[in-house]
Structures are given as C-alpha cells and as structure tokens.
Design a protein around this motif. Structure first.
Motif, mmCIF file in Angstrom:
data_model
loop_
_atom_site.group_PDB
_atom_site.id
_atom_site.type_symbol
_atom_site.label_atom_id
_atom_site.label_comp_id
_atom_site.label_asym_id
_atom_site.label_seq_id
_atom_site.Cartn_x
_atom_site.Cartn_y
_atom_site.Cartn_z
ATOM 1 N N GLN A 2 -55.530 -12.269 -33.521
ATOM 2 C CA GLN A 2 -55.668 -12.225 -34.967
ATOM 3 C C GLN A 2 -55.832 -10.774 -35.425
ATOM 4 O O GLN A 2 -56.515 -9.992 -34.762
ATOM 5 C CB GLN A 2 -56.880 -13.040 -35.435
ATOM 6 C CG GLN A 2 -56.768 -14.533 -35.146
ATOM 7 C CD GLN A 2 -55.623 -15.192 -35.906
ATOM 8 O OE1 GLN A 2 -55.381 -14.880 -37.068
ATOM 9 N NE2 GLN A 2 -54.919 -16.100 -35.224
ATOM 10 N N PRO A 3 -55.210 -10.389 -36.563
ATOM 11 C CA PRO A 3 -55.396 -9.016 -37.061
ATOM 12 C C PRO A 3 -56.871 -8.715 -37.280
ATOM 13 O O PRO A 3 -57.607 -9.527 -37.840
ATOM 14 C CB PRO A 3 -54.616 -9.009 -38.381
ATOM 15 C CG PRO A 3 -53.620 -10.116 -38.243
ATOM 16 C CD PRO A 3 -54.296 -11.175 -37.420
ATOM 17 N N ALA A 4 -57.310 -7.545 -36.812
ATOM 18 C CA ALA A 4 -58.721 -7.166 -36.914
ATOM 19 C C ALA A 4 -59.002 -6.485 -38.250
ATOM 20 O O ALA A 4 -58.178 -5.731 -38.769
ATOM 21 C CB ALA A 4 -59.097 -6.234 -35.766
ATOM 22 N N ALA A 5 -60.187 -6.723 -38.783
ATOM 23 C CA ALA A 5 -60.599 -6.132 -40.061
ATOM 24 C C ALA A 5 -61.144 -4.733 -39.815
ATOM 25 O O ALA A 5 -62.356 -4.499 -39.866
ATOM 26 C CB ALA A 5 -61.634 -7.015 -40.735
ATOM 27 N N ILE A 6 -60.249 -3.803 -39.539
ATOM 28 C CA ILE A 6 -60.639 -2.414 -39.319
ATOM 29 C C ILE A 6 -59.414 -1.530 -39.502
ATOM 30 O O ILE A 6 -58.281 -1.968 -39.258
ATOM 31 C CB ILE A 6 -61.240 -2.217 -37.909
ATOM 32 C CG1 ILE A 6 -62.007 -0.894 -37.828
ATOM 33 C CG2 ILE A 6 -60.167 -2.294 -36.828
ATOM 34 C CD1 ILE A 6 -62.898 -0.774 -36.599
ATOM 35 N N GLU B 234 -62.032 -0.588 -43.829
ATOM 36 C CA GLU B 234 -60.817 -1.041 -44.488
ATOM 37 C C GLU B 234 -60.121 0.150 -45.133
ATOM 38 O O GLU B 234 -60.635 1.277 -45.125
ATOM 39 C CB GLU B 234 -61.142 -2.088 -45.565
ATOM 40 C CG GLU B 234 -62.071 -1.567 -46.646
ATOM 41 C CD GLU B 234 -62.445 -2.633 -47.662
ATOM 42 O OE1 GLU B 234 -62.002 -3.780 -47.492
ATOM 43 O OE2 GLU B 234 -63.164 -2.307 -48.617
ATOM 44 N N GLY B 235 -58.961 -0.100 -45.714
ATOM 45 C CA GLY B 235 -58.242 0.934 -46.436
ATOM 46 C C GLY B 235 -57.298 1.726 -45.550
ATOM 47 O O GLY B 235 -57.389 1.687 -44.326
ATOM 48 N N ALA C 241 -51.517 8.180 -43.221
ATOM 49 C CA ALA C 241 -52.248 7.262 -44.096
ATOM 50 C C ALA C 241 -51.288 6.431 -44.933
ATOM 51 O O ALA C 241 -51.493 5.232 -45.130
ATOM 52 C CB ALA C 241 -53.201 8.045 -44.992
ATOM 53 N N HIS C 242 -50.241 7.043 -45.435
ATOM 54 C CA HIS C 242 -49.260 6.336 -46.251
ATOM 55 C C HIS C 242 -48.564 5.245 -45.449
ATOM 56 O O HIS C 242 -48.260 4.171 -45.961
ATOM 57 C CB HIS C 242 -48.241 7.334 -46.813
ATOM 58 C CG HIS C 242 -47.219 6.728 -47.711
ATOM 59 N ND1 HIS C 242 -46.047 6.187 -47.245
ATOM 60 C CD2 HIS C 242 -47.200 6.578 -49.059
ATOM 61 C CE1 HIS C 242 -45.336 5.727 -48.267
ATOM 62 N NE2 HIS C 242 -46.011 5.966 -49.382
#
Length: 236
Positions: free
Chosen positions: A98-102, A120-121, A177-178
């Motif tokens: 599962q995709p990790a929240a980081i 996030e971000g 980042a983009h």
C-alpha cells in the motif's frame, strides 16, 4: 558475531515540516557489507550493474540509509518496505503493498548524501560537491536564465563555482519536488534575486505549476552545495 556498525546517517537540519539527514558516503567496507544485507533482490541486481566501485558504494549506502529511515518513520519491517516509480521517475514508498503516507527525496554527490522526509507534500533535495567541471559553460547556458548568466559572468574563480552550484542545487531541488523530471526546463525559471545574492531562503513560482508556491532553502556548507524545495501553498 561482529557488532553492526553505527548508523552512517545523522540529523542535519529541520526545514519547516521536513527533516534532512546527512549520509556519510566515504569508503567503509564494514558499512557497505552491512548495507547490502538490507537491500531486496531488485536493488541487489541494480547494485551489481554499477561498473565502478564508488558508484556501487554510494548506491548501497544511500539505499540502506533510506530504508532504515523510512522503516523507523513508518514503523514497518525492512521486508515490508518496497519502492515504486511515478511516470516521470520520482520514487514513492510502499508498505505491505500500500502507498505509504510519507514524502521523501534523496540525493548524493561525492562523499555526501542527503535524505529529506516529511509527513506529506511535495519536496526535493539536492547535494553536490563543488568540483570544477570542464564543460561548466555548457551547463551554465543550459540551466540558467539571463539574469543568472549575467551574474555568473561577473564572478571569477571560486566565487563563480560557488554561485553556480548554489543555483544548480536549488534548481535541481525544485525539479525533484515538482516531479516532472527532465520535462522541467531549468532555464525557464530563475532563482529569486535575494537568494542569488546570499539570502538562504525564499519562494518561487514555476511557470509549469501556476499557483503553487515553492519554499527554497539553501543547505550548503563548507563541504558541499545543497538545497531543499517544498510546496507550501496552492493559490486559486
């Protein structure tokens, strides 16, 4: 059984919500042997394909450090962590499929690596040793805008080299980042004037991402040039 070597990464700086770690990539056979044990089969296959020993060393030390940092943040086992790639090459973490929240970004240059992580971000980090390059003028023409090139022409020797790598690492951090990879033309945007003249932080809006504000931070020190970029705002 010999004791495992101490971690070769440590906290470097906190920038807003992001934590930046420095990774020591100097030759160390003990660390390299330990690092190899944490790589999965795909990573080991990639490691074997590197022709030169320094490239193999940088890859294994960076990837093992990244795995350790992400496993700590995500409270998962190393065997539960995997990486997938977005369409333009930006990696993301998977835990138990599962995709990790980081969010994370990693970069290395010479004997130095940086890993940036945030809850996030979008973020990107870049690091480069300030080595003189034979074809520096070609890089200047390809990566810098008109005002940036004019300021480069006013510098000589070490000052010129330092300015180039400050601009280069900030632009590379924005590119990462983009997330668009080489589709983002580095010469299509310029680093803000105050940062070109020595300020360590500032904000940029890219023509390829209207309405998104990117926060830039110069992370360079006497050892290397480096920068981090983070998306901090989305304006209507």
């Amino acid at each position: 059984m010999p004791a495992a070597p101490a971690p070769w990464w440590q906290h470097f700086k906190t920038v807003g919500p992001a934590t930046v770690l420095h990774v020591d990539l100097a030759p160390d056979p003990e660390r390299e042997r330990a690092a190899l044990t944490s790589l999965d089969e795909g990573e080991l296959s990639r490691w074997r394909r590197f022709e030169y020993a320094p490239a193999r060393r940088r890859f294994v030390l960076m990837r093992a450090a990244l795995r350790a940092v992400l496993c700590r943040e995500l409270a998962c086992g190393n065997d539960e962590l995997a990486f997938e790639i977005l369409p333009y090459g930006k990696p993301f973490a998977m835990v138990r499929d599962q995709p990790a929240a980081i969010s994370f970004s990693a970069s290395h240059g010479g004997k130095h690596g940086l890993i940036a992580i945030a809850p996030e971000g979008r973020l990107g980090v870049d690091v480069e040793e300030r080595a003189d390059r034979r074809r520096l003028d070609l890089l200047v023409d390809a990566a810098l805008g008109d005002q940036e090139r004019a300021e480069m022409e006013s510098k000589q020797g070490a000052e010129r080299l330092h300015l180039f790598f400050r601009l280069w690492t900030m632009k590379e951090a924005l590119l990462k980042a983009h997330g668009a990879g080489f589709r983002l033309d580095l010469a299509s945007f310029q680093i803000p004037g105050p940062m070109r003249h020595g300020e360590t932080s500032g904000e940029v809006e890219l023509p390829q991402a209207p309405g998104v504000v990117w926060r830039l931070e110069d992370l360079g020190d006497e050892r290397f040039a480096a920068a981090i970029a983070q998306a901090v705002d989305a304006r209507d």
